[in-house]
Design a protein around this motif. Structure first.
Motif: not given
Length: 327
Positions: A193-215
């Protein structure tokens, strides 16, 4: 990745599917901007606000898997995790099944994530730390998630799928051997349960956004999520990071990422030592997907497709470089 025959721009198809949602029909750029890869994705607007229409043929996607993806997204939202949000259709559905002259398609519409994708930003220590922290929080929630209605595929099912595809390529001996090596290895790797579960698989830079205003860091594109070891996501994230930074930054920024991750969720040093093996899994999975997508060929292909095939061939050669090496 879709079969190449689905990578062509089809405005009539997109417009037919889009009519299931509210949109600005007088937008001069309507359906002008799009990309096709694992899905067709079109940029649209409603009341001047950008949203994205994603669709794919039923030959390429499984309805139950999409419903499971949407269930997980709703779970994340209910637990305060910032991830891509769906837009209900006119009929009040997250998923629409569209019957068209080109066949049956599955379609979902998504709100635009706020901020900027990380691949377009300076990768400071603080940003990379937050990148890792966002993945750690995702895995913490995943470890507590139990699907109610639908379930994504497991690594075993994906390997069965790879094996089935490879049976149609009699000369792919190295890929078949690599599949056998990895299947045997993962079948013996403890999954808890600690090391295995539902993963994103494409958690890469182009699939993560950062909002400066809300951090805030916001994850998008859960289309390839599966049940696997969390280390697979970490390897995918770090691999995308290494592609954007200089070699002398790798050690320091990798440490920042892992420190951020561990602030939210634990990962043992023993699992981190296995990242090269998960890289081999990802390379094989990508290899088989490209093989399947590019198998069909046609007479008098357009220049862009000839050029694209050359890029795919290079990708295949790069991915198979480490096949069948001892673990």
């Amino acid at each position: 990745m879709l079969k190449l025959k689905y990578l062509f721009h089809n405005k009539d198809l997109a417009e037919m599917i889009l009519k299931n949602w509210e949109y600005d029909c007088d937008d001069p750029d309507l359906l002008k901007y799009y990309r096709t890869s694992s899905n067709a994705v079109y940029w649209c607007k409603n009341n001047g606000n950008i949203f994205f229409l994603r669709f794919a043929p039923d030959e390429e996607k499984d309805k139950e898997n999409i419903l499971a993806e949407l269930e997980f997204l709703n779970y994340l939202k209910s637990n305060g995790y910032s991830s891509v949000e769906t837009i209900l259709s006119k009929a009040g559905n997250e998923l629409e099944v569209a019957n068209t002259p080109w066949g049956k398609y599955y379609a979902v519409a998504f709100k635009k994530a706020s901020g900027m994708s990380l691949d377009r930003m300076p990768l400071t220590k603080a940003i990379v730390f937050g990148f890792g922290k966002a993945l750690g929080k995702l895995h913490k929630l995943s470890s507590e998630f139990t699907p109610i209605n639908n379930k994504r595929n497991t690594w075993k099912e994906e390997m069965d799928w790879m094996e089935n595809i490879l049976t149609t390529f009699p000369n792919e001996t190295d890929a078949k051997n690599e599949l056998s090596i990895l299947r045997d290895y993962f079948s013996k790797l403890p999954a808890t349960k600690d090391n295995f579960g539902l993963v994103h698989y494409d958690f890469e830079l182009d699939n993560v956004f950062y909002d400066e205003a809300s951090k805030t860091f916001t994850a998008i594109d859960f289309d390839d999520s599966m049940y696997n070891w969390y280390a697979l996501d970490i390897e995918q994230s770090l691999d995308s990071l290494k592609e954007e930074i200089s070699e002398d930054q790798i050690e320091a920024l990798t440490t920042e990422f892992i420190n951020g991750y561990r602030l939210e969720y634990d990962i043992s040093d023993e699992m981190l030592k296995l990242l090269p093996i998960f890289r081999r899994y990802s390379n094989l999975y990508g290899y088989v997907r490209v093989l399947r997508s590019s198998k069909e060929k046609w007479d008098n292909e357009p220049d862009w497709l000839v050029s694209f095939r050359a890029k795919l061939e290079k990708a295949l050669n790069d991915k198979k470089a480490g096949f069948t090496m001892p673990l």
